[in-house]
Design a protein around this motif. Structure first.
Motif, mmCIF file in Angstrom:
data_model
loop_
_atom_site.group_PDB
_atom_site.id
_atom_site.type_symbol
_atom_site.label_atom_id
_atom_site.label_comp_id
_atom_site.label_asym_id
_atom_site.label_seq_id
_atom_site.Cartn_x
_atom_site.Cartn_y
_atom_site.Cartn_z
ATOM 1 N N UNK A 26 14.231 2.947 -0.455
ATOM 2 C CA UNK A 26 12.712 1.834 0.029
ATOM 3 C C UNK A 26 12.093 3.185 1.268
ATOM 4 N N UNK A 27 10.862 3.621 0.600
ATOM 5 C CA UNK A 27 10.678 4.328 2.517
ATOM 6 C C UNK A 27 9.587 3.056 2.802
ATOM 7 N N UNK A 28 9.292 2.587 4.069
ATOM 8 C CA UNK A 28 8.339 1.921 4.299
ATOM 9 C C UNK A 28 7.439 2.862 5.885
ATOM 10 N N UNK A 29 6.101 2.081 5.727
ATOM 11 C CA UNK A 29 5.657 3.121 6.847
ATOM 12 C C UNK A 29 4.549 1.401 7.327
ATOM 13 N N UNK A 30 4.994 0.998 8.983
ATOM 14 C CA UNK A 30 4.264 -0.158 9.344
ATOM 15 C C UNK A 30 4.806 -1.470 8.946
ATOM 16 N N UNK A 31 6.173 -1.593 8.282
ATOM 17 C CA UNK A 31 6.613 -2.659 7.597
ATOM 18 C C UNK A 31 6.201 -2.598 6.309
ATOM 19 N N UNK A 32 5.696 -1.722 5.642
ATOM 20 C CA UNK A 32 5.230 -2.292 4.462
ATOM 21 C C UNK A 32 5.793 -1.339 3.484
ATOM 22 N N UNK A 33 6.601 -1.478 2.535
ATOM 23 C CA UNK A 33 7.248 -0.755 1.455
ATOM 24 C C UNK A 33 5.738 1.109 0.301
ATOM 25 N N UNK A 34 5.716 1.683 1.000
ATOM 26 C CA UNK A 34 4.859 2.919 -0.101
ATOM 27 C C UNK A 34 5.217 3.586 -0.662
ATOM 28 N N UNK A 35 6.562 4.084 -0.379
ATOM 29 C CA UNK A 35 7.833 4.860 -1.287
ATOM 30 C C UNK A 35 8.575 4.382 -2.388
ATOM 31 N N UNK A 36 9.413 5.033 -3.076
ATOM 32 C CA UNK A 36 10.628 4.821 -3.246
ATOM 33 C C UNK A 36 11.285 6.144 -3.958
ATOM 34 N N UNK A 37 12.419 6.706 -4.075
ATOM 35 C CA UNK A 37 12.978 7.838 -3.633
ATOM 36 C C UNK A 37 14.516 7.640 -4.755
ATOM 37 N N UNK A 38 13.563 7.993 -6.256
ATOM 38 C CA UNK A 38 15.019 7.877 -7.323
ATOM 39 C C UNK A 38 15.459 9.133 -7.712
ATOM 40 N N UNK A 39 16.859 9.321 -8.417
ATOM 41 C CA UNK A 39 17.155 10.283 -8.270
ATOM 42 C C UNK A 39 16.703 11.119 -9.802
ATOM 43 N N UNK A 40 16.550 12.521 -10.179
ATOM 44 C CA UNK A 40 15.967 13.309 -11.316
ATOM 45 C C UNK A 40 16.678 12.993 -12.709
ATOM 46 N N UNK A 41 17.445 11.926 -12.278
ATOM 47 C CA UNK A 41 18.174 11.436 -13.629
ATOM 48 C C UNK A 41 17.449 10.088 -13.834
#
Length: 82
Positions: A26-41
């Motif tokens: 989970x990637x956050x910006x100013x305390x809010x979740x803005x993106x999720x990095x997942x595997x290609x699979x």
């Protein structure tokens, strides 16, 4: 799921990607979740083409049954203002 602040994720992108192979990151910006990095699979599995609505309905146990009667409420759906 591990949470990363944007600046930390940018600085440690290699680690974020490596960890994403086993669980979403989970990637956050100013305390809010803005993106999720997942595997290609995981991405490939989640984005596979789904059956169409027609295919879904054809698999229904009611498919082909001609004797089904749906009763309708004859009342108006809204009040008419004059």
């Amino acid at each position: 799921m591990h949470t990363w602040q944007m600046q930390e994720a940018k600085a440690r992108m290699s680690e974020v990607v490596k960890r994403a192979q086993t669980q979403p990151q989970d990637i956050t910006l100013h305390g809010k979740s803005v993106a999720v990095v997942i595997s290609r699979e995981t991405f490939n599995r989640l984005s596979q083409a789904q059956d169409s609505l027609v295919d879904f309905m054809r698999r229904s146990p009611l498919y082909g049954a001609d004797d089904i009667v749906f009763e309708r409420d004859p009342s108006l759906t809204r009040e008419v203002a004059f």
